[in-house]
Design an enzyme around this catalytic site. Sequence first.
Site, PDB file in Angstrom:
ATOM      1  N   ASP A 291       8.740  -4.778 -13.548  1.00 54.11           N
ATOM      2  CA  ASP A 291       7.912  -4.159 -12.514  1.00 54.11           C
ATOM      3  C   ASP A 291       7.670  -2.703 -12.899  1.00 54.11           C
ATOM      4  O   ASP A 291       8.593  -1.891 -12.900  1.00 54.11           O
ATOM      5  CB  ASP A 291       8.635  -4.256 -11.168  1.00 54.11           C
TER       6      ASP A 291
ATOM      7  N   SER B 174       6.852  -4.291  -1.888  1.00 55.70           N
ATOM      8  CA  SER B 174       6.352  -2.994  -2.304  1.00 55.70           C
ATOM      9  C   SER B 174       6.435  -2.027  -1.116  1.00 55.70           C
ATOM     10  O   SER B 174       7.510  -1.893  -0.526  1.00 55.70           O
ATOM     11  CB  SER B 174       4.929  -3.140  -2.853  1.00 55.70           C
ATOM     12  N   TRP B 175       5.347  -1.353  -0.743  1.00 50.11           N
ATOM     13  CA  TRP B 175       5.388  -0.540   0.486  1.00 50.11           C
ATOM     14  C   TRP B 175       5.799  -1.405   1.671  1.00 50.11           C
ATOM     15  O   TRP B 175       6.455  -0.913   2.593  1.00 50.11           O
ATOM     16  CB  TRP B 175       4.040   0.113   0.754  1.00 50.11           C
TER      17      TRP B 175
ATOM     18  N   GLY C 134       0.835  -1.191   0.000  1.00 46.38           N
ATOM     19  CA  GLY C 134       0.000   0.000   0.000  1.00 46.38           C
ATOM     20  C   GLY C 134       0.875   1.249   0.000  1.00 46.38           C
ATOM     21  O   GLY C 134       1.531   1.529  -0.997  1.00 46.38           O
TER      22      GLY C 134
ATOM     23  N   HIS D 207       5.121  -6.665 -10.928  1.00 41.74           N
ATOM     24  CA  HIS D 207       5.266  -6.230  -9.534  1.00 41.74           C
ATOM     25  C   HIS D 207       4.698  -7.219  -8.516  1.00 41.74           C
ATOM     26  O   HIS D 207       5.239  -7.363  -7.422  1.00 41.74           O
ATOM     27  CB  HIS D 207       4.553  -4.880  -9.364  1.00 41.74           C
TER      28      HIS D 207
END
Length: 320
Positions: A267, A111-112, A44, A295
């Site tokens: 990605d 990711s986040w 996120g 991703h």
Amino acid sequence: MKRNLYPPIEPFAASHLSVGAGHEIYLEQSGNRYGIPVVFVHGGPGGGTSPLQRRFFDPSKYHIILFDQRGCGKSRPHASLENNTSWDLVADMEAIRLHLNIDQWIVFGGSWGSTLALLYAEKYPEKILNLVLRGIFLLRQKELDWFYGPGSGSIFPEAWDEFLAPLSEEERKMPIQSYYDILTGDDLERQLEAAQAWSVWESSTVTLVQDRFQIEQARDPYFALPFARIEAHYFVHKGWLEEDNQILRDTYKLKNIPTTIVQGRYDAICPPVSAYELKKAMPWAKLKIVDVAGHSAFEPDILHELIKSMDQIAQETDCS
């Protein structure tokens, strides 16, 4: 043989943990309660967890810990931006570790989730057994400019047009700020329209081959509102970092921590240059660039590499 998810499992414990300032974090545990502790750090920010994420880990070997970050998933209050910063989330992770009476754990994030995992590890390096990171995002301005600008937009031009559609010509000059203003404004109809457009943009770019079902799921207001509001909130405020390059600056603190980095070659959200730069800053880390992948953690070859890495760590770790 290509690895796949472990079979579905149910939590042996699920609850809400009060972390102060009115926030209650959803926390669940599954697998082997006496196994190797591993905490899953979702993306996120604002993405929340799902039952699929338990299945990266051998449930006979791992004590699997999932939690929803402030404002999203099953955490309360829903979509709240109050007292919701990177450093609040770092403190929440440490509160979870202490609450569960865990000495050290593996931190697994993509990711986040890779951003938050690194921020946590740089603050509490002595609490980390291993870092397993995927789709590296270092929260730098150039990464935000890539994804909310002509970088990803040049790869997915039709989805980029849809992302810009709710904005006026003037608002399009600073899309993150403009979306943040709408998502925190008083026009609830426009807020929902913006949240759906923001969430659909990310879902349109997350896999090597677009997943129409995932894109439609992103329109669900229960998911879209916290996801868009929290992401815009974090990105407008640059994650409350001291400087743009803070994460790379502080990697020296992680020198004794075994680290695995898995990165999709194509990605479009978090381009591999960030993973490559992280590897250069952490020469002891293992970097695997997956040639045919975008991703998502659920790209088949990324999934294979993540599960293979976790199985290998389980073999090498003494959890007696």
